[in-house]
Design an enzyme around this catalytic site. Structure first.
Site, short mmCIF file in Angstrom:
data_model
loop_
_atom_site.label_atom_id
_atom_site.label_comp_id
_atom_site.label_asym_id
_atom_site.label_seq_id
_atom_site.Cartn_x
_atom_site.Cartn_y
_atom_site.Cartn_z
N CYS A 55 4.29 47.14 -40.69
CA CYS A 55 3.80 46.92 -39.32
C CYS A 55 3.27 45.50 -39.15
CB CYS A 55 2.69 47.91 -38.98
SG CYS A 55 3.22 49.62 -39.04
N ARG A 138 8.61 54.33 -35.55
CA ARG A 138 8.81 53.00 -34.95
C ARG A 138 9.77 53.16 -33.76
NH1 ARG A 138 6.54 49.78 -38.82
NH2 ARG A 138 6.52 50.78 -40.85
C1 BEZ Z 1 4.00 50.15 -43.14
O1 BEZ Z 1 4.05 49.47 -44.14
O2 BEZ Z 1 3.96 49.67 -42.01
C2 BEZ Z 1 4.01 51.63 -43.28
C3 BEZ Z 1 4.73 52.20 -44.31
C4 BEZ Z 1 4.72 53.57 -44.46
C5 BEZ Z 1 3.98 54.36 -43.58
C6 BEZ Z 1 3.30 53.78 -42.54
C7 BEZ Z 1 3.31 52.41 -42.39
#
Ligand code: BEZ
Length: 240
Positions: A55, A138
Site C-alpha cells: 500500500c 485493492r
Molecule cells: C501490503 O503490503 O500492502 C499488504 C499486504 C498484505 C495484506 C495487506 C496489505
C-alpha cells in the site's frame, strides 16, 4: 443509454451504474461523493491497510502521478477501513521517512477516506471475504463526470496495481468519448483506433470497397489513424 442502478447479486456496483453515493470523513475534510465531483473524472480506490508495504508503494506512486491525472480532469480518492488518525500518521510517515524508487518527500494531497464501519467498502464491493474479512481488496473505480462507473478493477492483497494501466484506462475512456471510437488491445495514444462496426450490409460493403482513411481487416474490423497530438489536445485540460 440510461444509467442503471443495477448491482450484481453480491451487491457490487456494475459498469454503467451510477456510483453509489455517500458522505465520509477524509484526510482532507468531509466529502459528499460523487456529487462533489460532478464535472470531473474521479478514481475511487481502496487499499487493505495503512502502514503496510504494498500500500505504501502504491500511495507514493499515485501521489507522484496526481498532477498527470489532474491534467486529464481526473481526481483521486483513496479509502481503507482504518481510522482517520491512522491515515494521518501513515501519510506523515510516508512524507517524512520513506524513500522508494527515487520518490521521496511525497505528500499525499488527495483525500483518504476513513471507513471503520466498512459502510462505503460494502457499498462498492471492496470487502471480499474469500480474500479477507477485515481488509478491503485493492479496488479501482473509474467514474466519469456524470457520476457513472466506467471501469472497475479488483486486485488481491498481495498484488500491487499497475498505475500506468490506470492512467491508460482514463486516457482510453476519454478518447473513446471524444472521438466515438473504440481502442484495440494494448492501445496507447498515437496507435490506430477502431471505427464502430458497420451496422448494415451497405456500410459493410462500402467499408470493404472504399480505400478511404481506414484499414479494414474485414468488414467488422476497421481501424484508422488518430494522432497522439490530436488525442492529447482533446482530452488534456489547461491548468486553471
Ligand atoms: C501490503 O503490503 O500492502 C499488504 C499486504 C498484505 C495484506 C495487506 C496489505
Amino acid at each position: 443509454m440510461e444509467p442503471s442502478n443495477a448491482q450484481n447479486p453480491a451487491g457490487m456496483p456494475l459498469i454503467g451504474a451510477k456510483a453509489p453515493s455517500f458522505k465520509a470523513v477524509t484526510t482532507q475534510g468531509e466529502i459528499n461523493f460523487p456529487d462533489q465531483y460532478a464535472g470531473s473524472w474521479v478514481i475511487l480506490f481502496s487499499h487493505p491497510a495503512d502502514f503496510t508495504p504494498v500500500c505504501t508503494s502504491e500511495f507514493m506512486t499515485f501521489a507522484s502521478m496526481e498532477e498527470d491525472f489532474a491534467k486529464l480532469n481526473c481526481k483521486l480518492v483513496g479509502l481503507s477501513v482504518d481510522g482517520l488518525y491512522s491515515h494521518i500518521a501513515w501519510l506523515r510517515t510516508i512524507k517524512e521517512k520513506i524513500t522508494y524508487k527515487g520518490m521521496k518527500n511525497v505528500e499525499v494531497k488527495f483525500p483518504l477516506i476513513e471507513d471503520i464501519t466498512m459502510e462505503v467498502a460494502h457499498k462498492y464491493g471492496m470487502m471480499q471475504p474469500g480474500e479477507s474479512s477485515t481488509k478491503a481488496v485493492r479496488a479501482v473505480f473509474v467514474i466519469d463526470p456524470k457520476g457513472i462507473i466506467r471501469t472497475i478493477l479488483y486486485y488481491p492483497l498481495s498484488l500491487g496495481r499497475n498505475f500506468d494501466e490506470i492512467m491508460r484506462i482514463v486516457i482510453g475512456l476519454q478518447t473513446a468519448d471524444a472521438f466515438s471510437i473504440a481502442t484495440p488491445a494494448d492501445w496507447r495514444p498515437g496507435d490506430d483506433v477502431i471505427v464502430p462496426t458497420a451496422g448494415s450490409c451497405g456500410v459493410a460493403k462500402e467499408r470493404m470497397d472504399s480505400k478511404a482513411d481506414m484499414t479494414c481487416h474485414d468488414w467488422f474490423f476497421c481501424t484508422k489513424k488518430l494522432d497522439k497530438e490530436k488525442v492529447m489536445a482533446a482530452i488534456q485540460k489547461p491548468k486553471k
